[in-house]
Design an enzyme around this catalytic site. Structure first.
Site, PDB file in Angstrom:
ATOM      1  N   CYS A  30      82.362  46.574  63.349  1.00 18.61           N
ATOM      2  CA  CYS A  30      82.749  45.205  62.549  1.00 18.61           C
ATOM      3  C   CYS A  30      82.255  44.380  62.846  1.00 18.61           C
ATOM      4  CB  CYS A  30      84.685  44.706  63.281  1.00 18.61           C
ATOM      5  SG  CYS A  30      84.618  45.478  64.647  1.00 18.61           S
ATOM      6  N   CYS A  53      77.482  46.517  65.972  1.00 19.42           N
ATOM      7  CA  CYS A  53      78.537  47.062  65.604  1.00 19.42           C
ATOM      8  C   CYS A  53      78.970  47.882  64.855  1.00 19.42           C
ATOM      9  CB  CYS A  53      79.559  45.702  65.984  1.00 19.42           C
ATOM     10  SG  CYS A  53      81.412  46.543  65.625  1.00 19.42           S
TER      11      CYS A  53
HETATM   12 FE    FE Z   1      83.154  45.027  65.617  1.00 21.57          FE
END
Ligand code: FE
Length: 190
Positions: A101, A98
């Protein structure tokens, strides 16, 4: 602490209170976290992977619509409202990140590993995936294509690793124990 999520602060406060009152020990908390992160969570994903290795029809469903398959299993943990499973093959290796985040399919993989949230992993797996994978123990020949999938709040990804060489004659249960969390993130082989 100031940037910690309110839920994390509440959980910490609750944990401290329960320990203070003698209703809980920190060892038990550690044990639960360990079990959830190392076994229970990833075991859900491992069940899907092992079954996909043994049942071509199931594998087809998983690759076509993992969200529906996972809904049938009714796993706890959430974050799999939209799950996409990508298959490793002799020609293609997939890895998941990701970049923004730490979006992660908790329901199938449990707690994310610490390094998953590390800015270095998040940036480098995109800019130099081959180097990062080598560092993590997955050396890939130059002719193997690497695909990196960016999980988000909308879509979470999981890797279907290649089956082990000695899959012949193995039971579903045996194979489940071979599937690691990291292999389903795409940074380890089975
Ligand atoms: Fe994320």
């Amino acid at each position: 602490m100031s940037d910690a999520k309110p839920q994390a602060l509440r959980a910490e406060a609750l944990e401290s209170l329960l320990i203070e009152k003698g209703l809980l020990t920190s060892e038990l908390v550690d044990e639960v976290v360990h079990r959830y992160s190392e076994r229970v969570g990833p075991m859900n994903g491992a069940r899907l992977v092992a079954r996909a290795w043994l049942e071509p029809e199931f594998k087809k469903s998983l690759l076509e619509d993992a969200t529906a398959v996972v809904a049938d299993y009714n796993f706890e943990g959430g974050e799999v409202q939209k799950l996409v499973v990508v298959e490793n093959t002799p020609e293609i290796h997939n890895a998941v990140v990701c970049t923004l985040c730490s979006c992660y399919p908790w329901g199938v993989l449990g707690l994310p590993p610490k390094w998953y949230k590390d800015p270095a992993y998040r940036a480098r797996i995109v800019s130099e995936p081959r180097e990062v994978l080598t560092e993590m123990g997955v050396e890939l020949d130059d002719d193997i294509e690497i695909r990196v999938w960016d999980s988000s709040a909308e879509v979470r990804y999981m890797v279907l690793p290649m089956p082990p060489q000695d899959i012949e004659g193995k039971s579903l249960k045996e194979l489940e124990t071979r599937v690691t969390r990291d292999s389903m993130i795409g940074v380890q082989r089975v």
